[in-house]
Design a protein around this motif. Structure first.
Motif, PDB file in Angstrom:
ATOM      1  N   VAL A  58       0.793  -1.221   0.000  1.00 46.14           N
ATOM      2  CA  VAL A  58       0.000   0.000   0.000  1.00 46.14           C
ATOM      3  C   VAL A  58       0.824   1.268   0.000  1.00 46.14           C
ATOM      4  N   ALA A  59       2.044   1.140   0.443  1.00 44.92           N
ATOM      5  CA  ALA A  59       2.885   2.331   0.486  1.00 44.92           C
ATOM      6  C   ALA A  59       3.215   2.778  -0.931  1.00 44.92           C
ATOM      7  N   THR A  60       3.270   4.053  -1.101  1.00 43.77           N
ATOM      8  CA  THR A  60       3.604   4.567  -2.419  1.00 43.77           C
ATOM      9  C   THR A  60       4.987   5.229  -2.372  1.00 43.77           C
ATOM     10  N   PRO A  61       5.649   5.187  -3.492  1.00 43.09           N
ATOM     11  CA  PRO A  61       7.025   5.690  -3.572  1.00 43.09           C
ATOM     12  C   PRO A  61       7.217   7.063  -2.961  1.00 43.09           C
ATOM     13  N   LYS A  62       6.328   7.930  -3.288  1.00 42.36           N
ATOM     14  CA  LYS A  62       6.476   9.294  -2.805  1.00 42.36           C
ATOM     15  C   LYS A  62       6.373   9.355  -1.287  1.00 42.36           C
ATOM     16  N   GLU A  93      13.983   6.507  -7.695  1.00 41.62           N
ATOM     17  CA  GLU A  93      14.843   5.530  -7.044  1.00 41.62           C
ATOM     18  C   GLU A  93      14.046   4.685  -6.074  1.00 41.62           C
ATOM     19  N   VAL A  94      13.221   5.377  -5.334  1.00 37.68           N
ATOM     20  CA  VAL A  94      12.395   4.656  -4.382  1.00 37.68           C
ATOM     21  C   VAL A  94      11.425   3.741  -5.112  1.00 37.68           C
ATOM     22  N   LYS A  95      10.882   4.269  -6.162  1.00 36.98           N
ATOM     23  CA  LYS A  95       9.917   3.479  -6.920  1.00 36.98           C
ATOM     24  C   LYS A  95      10.567   2.182  -7.403  1.00 36.98           C
TER      25      LYS A  95
END
Length: 313
Positions: free
Chosen positions: A206-210, A225-227
DNA sequence: AATCGAATAT
DNA sequence: CATATTCGAT
């Protein structure tokens, strides 16, 4: 110089490693001791982050500067007949440096057990200062024109990349911002933060990159990068479920470590589920559809590796 | 326009 | 394998 050079200066803390260790060893309370350690580790990690930023940007900056100088020289030669020096003004070059010296990047390699030998730097840790952390006048460059440039850890500030960029001089090269980004590795520390943030947000699914990036609060870290990391993480997560006949795969940090981190250093409250979980029970501990299940060590989860005894108190 | 996630590319 | 980039959908 020996002892004095081993200073750690973060926030308001300035001590030698031995002092820190000594101090901590005097604490009886387990959680306090743990917190203290967490604090120091965190502070030190931040230092590493800053330092690494410079380390990373330096070769690029040098490259750009050299290139710029070359160009100006050439340009200057055309007007040489006059009275002017073709050379760039050396007094002011630093002023422009300030523009692109905006700290970026992370990528710290940090090992608590080796503190004593690693830390020598003294710096001050500013909170998330700059609000202009986005602009790079000059965007990170790739290799100037020739093969691979020093990049890997070990900070190959290679005179390589430099000399190549000028002497090999592919000057006609464009300064396009379109250069590929350098490959950066996720240090264990960074990954730790990543997972930590992940949990706080309710899990990888559920967590999103941003959100993750913001929670991690690592400057220089980009959404992409996180994505990308998240994508990989999600994939790895769905692996090795029940039929783990082979343990020769996957890893990531154990979630216990992360929990500890989340609980201790980050959020006191913890948006997690508290005592009463309405749901019935489902198999062993975790659901098959929901959250985490990580494996052993981190860093090169290639095939198989031992587990370098990690102690967490 | 911003971002996400999946698919690719390196 | 890990990270970066591209692509289609929201």
């Amino acid at each position: 110089m020996g002892d004095d050079s081993n200073k750690v200066c973060s926030d308001s803390v300035t001590k030698t490693i031995s002092e820190i260790l000594k101090e901590v060893s005097l604490i009886d309370d387990f959680s306090k001791k743990s917190s203290k350690l967490e604090f120091y580790v965190h502070a030190l990690e931040l230092e590493m982050t800053k330092i690494d930023a410079f380390k990373r940007e330096l070769p690029h900056s040098m490259s750009l500067l050299k290139d710029a100088i070359e160009r100006l020289k050439e340009e200057g030669l055309q007007w040489k007949g006059k009275d002017l020096e073709p050379v760039i003004d050396k007094k002011n070059w630093m002023s422009s440096a300030q523009l692109w010296s905006t700290p970026v990047h992370y990528g710290n390699y940090f090992d608590i057990r080796n503190q004593d030998s690693i830390l020598h730097q003294k710096r001050t840790y500013n909170k998330e200062e700059n609000g202009n952390g986005k602009e790079h006048i000059f965007v990170p460059f790739q290799k100037p024109c020739n093969g691979t440039v020093g990049e890997e850890k070990g900070m190959t500030i290679s005179a390589h990349s430099l000399s190549l960029s000028i002497s090999g001089n592919c000057r006609a090269q464009q300064q396009h911002q379109l250069q590929k980004k350098q490959r950066r590795c996720w240090s264990p520390e960074l990954h730790k933060r990543f997972v930590s943030a992940l949990h706080q947000l309710g899990g990888a699914q559920v967590a999103t990159p941003k959100q993750i990036r913001e929670l991690m609060n690592v400057d220089g870290l980009t959404n992409d990068e996180v994505k990308s990391h998240l994508q990989k993480y999600r994939l790895h997560i769905r692996k090795i479920p029940t039929s783990s006949t082979d343990l020769s795969s996957c890893s990531w940090l154990t979630q216990d470590q992360c929990k500890a981190i989340v609980a201790q250093s980050c959020s006191p409250q913890g948006p997690l589920h508290l005592g009463g979980s309405p749901k019935g029970l489902s198999a062993t501990g975790r659901d098959s559809m929901e959250e985490e299940d990580d494996k052993s060590e981190s860093h090169s989860w290639k095939g198989l590796l031992h587990k370098p005894v990690e102690e967490q108190q």
